[in-house]
Write a protein that holds these residues in place. Structure first.
Motif, PDB file in Angstrom:
ATOM      1  N   SER A  47       4.469   1.568  14.332  1.00  0.00           N
ATOM      2  CA  SER A  47       3.813   0.351  14.811  1.00  0.00           C
ATOM      3  C   SER A  47       3.198  -0.436  13.666  1.00  0.00           C
ATOM      4  O   SER A  47       3.226  -1.672  13.660  1.00  0.00           O
ATOM      5  N   LYS A  48       2.637   0.281  12.665  1.00  0.00           N
ATOM      6  CA  LYS A  48       2.008  -0.398  11.526  1.00  0.00           C
ATOM      7  C   LYS A  48       3.062  -1.022  10.619  1.00  0.00           C
ATOM      8  O   LYS A  48       2.897  -2.142  10.124  1.00  0.00           O
ATOM      9  N   VAL A  49       4.158  -0.289  10.385  1.00  0.00           N
ATOM     10  CA  VAL A  49       5.229  -0.822   9.540  1.00  0.00           C
ATOM     11  C   VAL A  49       5.863  -2.038  10.205  1.00  0.00           C
ATOM     12  O   VAL A  49       6.134  -3.056   9.553  1.00  0.00           O
ATOM     13  N   GLU A  50       6.076  -1.938  11.497  1.00  0.00           N
ATOM     14  CA  GLU A  50       6.690  -3.062  12.220  1.00  0.00           C
ATOM     15  C   GLU A  50       5.840  -4.319  12.098  1.00  0.00           C
ATOM     16  O   GLU A  50       6.362  -5.413  11.830  1.00  0.00           O
ATOM     17  N   GLN A  60      -2.693   7.071   1.806  1.00  0.00           N
ATOM     18  CA  GLN A  60      -1.972   7.650   2.921  1.00  0.00           C
ATOM     19  C   GLN A  60      -1.697   6.529   3.914  1.00  0.00           C
ATOM     20  O   GLN A  60      -2.299   5.461   3.840  1.00  0.00           O
ATOM     21  N   PRO A  61      -0.750   6.726   4.830  1.00  0.00           N
ATOM     22  CA  PRO A  61      -0.408   5.648   5.759  1.00  0.00           C
ATOM     23  C   PRO A  61      -1.606   5.217   6.607  1.00  0.00           C
ATOM     24  O   PRO A  61      -2.520   5.994   6.866  1.00  0.00           O
ATOM     25  N   GLU A  77      11.815   1.455   1.856  1.00  0.00           N
ATOM     26  CA  GLU A  77      10.478   2.003   1.660  1.00  0.00           C
ATOM     27  C   GLU A  77      10.151   2.104   0.174  1.00  0.00           C
ATOM     28  O   GLU A  77      11.018   2.370  -0.657  1.00  0.00           O
ATOM     29  N   GLY A  78       8.896   1.865  -0.155  1.00  0.00           N
ATOM     30  CA  GLY A  78       8.441   1.978  -1.524  1.00  0.00           C
ATOM     31  C   GLY A  78       6.950   2.225  -1.550  1.00  0.00           C
ATOM     32  O   GLY A  78       6.288   2.233  -0.508  1.00  0.00           O
ATOM     33  N   ALA A 109      13.094  -6.646   0.743  1.00  0.00           N
ATOM     34  CA  ALA A 109      11.695  -6.305   0.982  1.00  0.00           C
ATOM     35  C   ALA A 109      11.464  -4.820   0.731  1.00  0.00           C
ATOM     36  O   ALA A 109      12.330  -3.989   1.004  1.00  0.00           O
ATOM     37  N   MET A 110      10.295  -4.511   0.208  1.00  0.00           N
ATOM     38  CA  MET A 110       9.868  -3.133  -0.005  1.00  0.00           C
ATOM     39  C   MET A 110       8.569  -2.945   0.777  1.00  0.00           C
ATOM     40  O   MET A 110       7.632  -3.739   0.644  1.00  0.00           O
ATOM     41  N   VAL A 111       8.538  -1.889   1.618  1.00  0.00           N
ATOM     42  CA  VAL A 111       7.407  -1.674   2.508  1.00  0.00           C
ATOM     43  C   VAL A 111       6.923  -0.236   2.368  1.00  0.00           C
ATOM     44  O   VAL A 111       7.740   0.691   2.387  1.00  0.00           O
ATOM     45  N   PRO A 112       5.602  -0.020   2.214  1.00  0.00           N
ATOM     46  CA  PRO A 112       5.096   1.364   2.159  1.00  0.00           C
ATOM     47  C   PRO A 112       5.388   2.112   3.453  1.00  0.00           C
ATOM     48  O   PRO A 112       5.374   1.523   4.548  1.00  0.00           O
ATOM     49  N   ALA A 113       5.651   3.406   3.342  1.00  0.00           N
ATOM     50  CA  ALA A 113       5.918   4.227   4.518  1.00  0.00           C
ATOM     51  C   ALA A 113       4.689   4.315   5.403  1.00  0.00           C
ATOM     52  O   ALA A 113       3.553   4.208   4.939  1.00  0.00           O
ATOM     53  N   GLY A 114       4.907   4.487   6.691  1.00  0.00           N
ATOM     54  CA  GLY A 114       3.793   4.604   7.613  1.00  0.00           C
ATOM     55  C   GLY A 114       4.277   4.822   9.018  1.00  0.00           C
ATOM     56  O   GLY A 114       5.480   4.968   9.264  1.00  0.00           O
ATOM     57  N   ILE A 115       3.365   4.862   9.986  1.00  0.00           N
ATOM     58  CA  ILE A 115       3.772   5.019  11.380  1.00  0.00           C
ATOM     59  C   ILE A 115       4.431   3.728  11.842  1.00  0.00           C
ATOM     60  O   ILE A 115       4.142   2.639  11.353  1.00  0.00           O
TER      61      ILE A 115
END
Length: 755
Positions: A516-519, A6-7, A547-548, A508-514
């Motif tokens: 501030s954390k993704v940034e 989970q995020p 997102e991935g 780039a591939m980034v996991p989903a999340g809130i």
């Protein structure tokens, strides 16, 4: 790199790898909190256990016996390990400031960085004395002293400043070990002179009279000269000066006096005691900031002041972990009550120890065996790590979140529609990229400095364009280092062809999340990448972030090359010598890493090599007349060599014993740990003429090991090879090697012969 289920909702950052923090890591490993991510920031990958240091000095233990593999423990705990040194805390933005990387954000922070002997109050001590802490630096000096003993002639005089239990244990251990060394070298151990200094007139003053008497008897019986009640006021080259006016010629001075705290803590605004240590409440939260905890030597627990001893740091581990967990979940932390009396087992170097607890004191060889059993059992908890079972039910973490965070977390957990390539939000992306400054080039007409739908590049007259693309998922939990390696890997093809890098477009591939954390994740990763691109003179001109399930990064890179000076794979010539610029083994090591089968220092070495650019190597190879070149990556050494021999119409003799390997690669291969790509690469074994003869060679599997950001493989004229090798070493390629030679094509279909 493992993807969270989970995020990430809360970041707990641990500064330092002391005894308390290793306890925190193990505690979280056994009972993780979904949505809470741990990050360890520590300069050293292997953290020493102070209780076994005297035994290590005495020669009873080896390095790995007395060190906890912090990187491996962090992997076991599902924590990120950032190998760096913290230099400050920005409490207003809740960030840890580091020496070699961008700031690291935290929601909760814990500090367990130990202490160091105070040398600055004594003139010359900083320059001429060796502090016992940090132990990493001391160990280097200790190993150098052992080597120096082999060549030293005449008396050898060693002084230890500090006659507490630590100083007494150290001098007795050193004496025991050096006497053994002298005997093995047929030197007279009576040439060794040992001196113990302290401003206090009493040996080990914090222990009871019975223990003091026993230790003083041992010290005097062993011929160690005591200089008590006469403080050292100056240290000069090979000399110690005391307040009483005496001076003593010494070859080495070790410093084990009262510990001090690092200066950077003074800039944090945290309440400190008179010695600079962090004042905490009995919950181990700092008196100043409830979001910051401290433990071990660096902490002064105001309600329960105690001396600086490893036993307290060890005991603080579980309550520190529990309170970090509780605060992360929005619960009230609980007070910690340290024991009033504690057991100290003081070793005398010769497998004898004295026990001290309150008014009790006794000793014997059985006490040392008891201590050895306790110490080994303690270390086994952190080094003999069990396989972890999947938790059947995860606790709810929503109570720890405010309304805004909860809304974002629910959104992040919801099914993503994947519209427009599942792009990351523009505000998140723009904020992250705004903190990054790509290099500017005159031949980039439209790029990030002037964003548009696409980049526009100019091609100078007389130049040809080289294009390449690479992409892979993260294999480590440090996004900054991963970004550096991804960029370095992607630039490899450009340099291998003798080109200069012009521009790069990121995917780039980034996991989903809130948000501030993704940034921060995007920023950390792209900052690492841009640092590498900028150093290569390569401009980042754009990209796409989506997102991935896993973190991933790649680049499409453009380069410029003189059409008449392209280094190609098909240029090998009979008589060429094969040069490989970097060691092999990243595939097997990073297959072993998540299985907890690789030592932390092996991974450190691999990561360091993966961040070494091939740019200078390519320039050097061209200077020495290289006729063909490629970078060694996913197909492994054999696969890329076949790619060169076939179009060149030549055969090659490859010298297995000469292949440079990363530390640990031979061990993991021996254990049968192989990359998931290895089986596909092994299909090329038919290219080996004498495969059946060499298949049992322990180095044989490394031929098929896929590399990430690997070195360059080049054919160089034989009369230039040795000079080229020396030049490459001067430019920083310490493990470059000549690994074979190019032959005329023979009658057999298989082009490679192993020797």
């Amino acid at each position: 790199m493992r993807s969270p289920e989970q995020p990430v909702l809360r970041d707990i950052v641990l500064i330092g790898g002391g005894h308390s923090h290793v306890g925190v890591l193990r505690r979280f490993a056994m009972k993780p909190v979904p949505g809470v991510r741990l990050t360890v920031i520590c300069r050293d990958t292997h953290t020493p256990y102070s209780g076994m240091l005297p035994g290590y000095v005495a020669g009873h233990y080896d390095y790995d016996d007395v060190h906890i593999d912090l990187r491996r423990l962090a992997e076991f705990a599902g924590a990120r390990f950032f190998r760096d040194e913290a230099l400050g805390i920005d409490r207003s933005s809740q960030q840890v400031l580091c020496r070699n990387r961008p700031p690291v954000p935290y929601d909760l922070l814990s500090i367990n960085i130990g202490s160091a002997p105070g040398l600055r109050d004594v003139p010359g001590a900083d320059q001429y004395a060796v502090p016992v802490k940090p132990i990493h630096d001391f160990n280097n000096r200790w190993q150098a002293l052992l080597e120096r003993c082999e060549h030293h002639q005449g008396p050898l005089s060693i002084a230890v400043v500090g006659a507490g239990a630590g100083g007494v244990e150290l001098i007795l251990a050193m004496q025991y070990r050096l006497r053994q060394v002298f005997k093995s070298l047929d030197k007279d151990p009576r040439q060794l002179r040992f001196h113990l200094f302290d401003a206090d007139s009493t040996l080990v003053p914090t222990h009871n009279a019975r223990v003091r008497a026993r230790l003083e008897s041992v010290v005097r019986d062993r011929g160690i000269r005591l200089h008590l009640g006469d403080p050292v006021v100056k240290v000069s080259a090979n000399q110690i000066h005391t307040a009483g006016g005496s001076s003593l010629a010494v070859n080495e001075t070790l410093w084990v006096t009262r510990a001090g705290a690092p200066d950077w803590l003074k800039t944090t605004g945290l309440a400190l005691d008179e010695d600079g240590f962090i004042r905490t409440r009995d919950t181990l939260q700092t008196e100043t900031d409830d979001r910051i905890f401290a433990a071990g030597d660096i902490a002064h627990v105001s309600e329960h002041p105690r001396e600086k001893a490893g036993v307290f740091a060890v005991r603080q581990g579980p309550p520190l972990a529990d309170n970090l967990r509780r605060v992360a979940l929005g619960q009230t932390p609980r007070p910690f009550h340290p024991q009033r009396h504690w057991l100290a087992l003081i070793s005398t170097g010769d497998r004898y120890a004295i026990a001290s607890r309150g008014a009790l004191g006794f000793g014997g060889r059985w006490v040392w065996r008891w201590k050895d059993w306790i110490d080994r059992r303690f270390m086994a908890r952190f080094n003999d790590l069990p396989a972890m079972a999947e938790s059947a039910q995860q606790p709810d973490t929503s109570a720890a979140l405010n309304d805004e965070d909860a809304a974002q977390a629910i959104s992040a957990l919801a099914m993503r529609c994947g519209g427009c390539g599942a792009k990351v939000g523009s505000t998140v992306l723009s904020r992250a990229l705004a903190r990054i400054q790509p290099v500017e080039r005159d031949d980039i007409l439209v790029g990030l400095h002037s964003p548009d739908d696409a980049a526009v590049l100019a091609v100078p007259d007389g130049k040809a364009v080289v294009q390449t693309i690479d992409f892979f998922r993260a294999f480590i939990d440090d996004p900054y280092v991963f970004g550096r390696i991804a960029a370095n890997h992607s630039l490899g093809d450009i340099f291998a062809m003798g080109a200069e890098a012009q521009s790069a477009t990121a995917i780039a591939m980034v996991p989903a999340g809130i948000e501030s954390k993704v940034e921060d994740l995007v920023f950390q990763m792209m900052k690492g990448a841009v640092d590498v691109l900028n150093s290569a003179g390569c401009a980042l001109v754009g990209g796409h972030t989506g997102e991935g399930l896993e973190l991933g990064l790649g680049f499409a890179v453009n380069g410029l090359v003189d059409p008449d000076a392209i280094l190609r794979k098909d240029g090998l010539r009979p008589g060429n010598v094969l040069i490989l610029t970097k060691p092999l083994g990243t595939g097997t090591l990073f297959a072993a890493y998540p299985r907890l089968k690789a030592r932390g220092r092996w991974i450190d070495g691999a990561l360091a090599q993966m961040q070494v650019s091939n740019q200078r190597a390519a320039q050097c190879l061209k200077e020495f007349g290289a006729t063909a070149c490629t970078d060694v990556t996913g197909f492994g050494l054999l696969g890329h060599l076949v790619e060169m021999t076939r179009p060149s119409g030549v055969d090659a003799a490859l010298d297995l014993p000469s292949l440079p390997l990363l530390e640990g690669a031979e061990e993991t291969l021996k254990d049968g740990i192989l990359s998931s790509l290895q089986p596909a690469n092994v299909r090329l074994r038919r290219a080996i003429r004498n495969q059946a003869e060499k298949a049992e060679d322990p180095r044989y599997p490394i031929l098929f090991d896929p590399q990430t950001a690997g070195g360059l493989l080049a054919g160089v004229p034989a009369d230039q090879a040795e000079e080229c090798l020396a030049a490459l070493k001067e430019r920083g390629y310490g493990q470059v090697a000549i690994i074979g030679k190019i032959l005329e094509a023979g009658d057999e279909l298989a082009p490679i012969r192993l020797v």
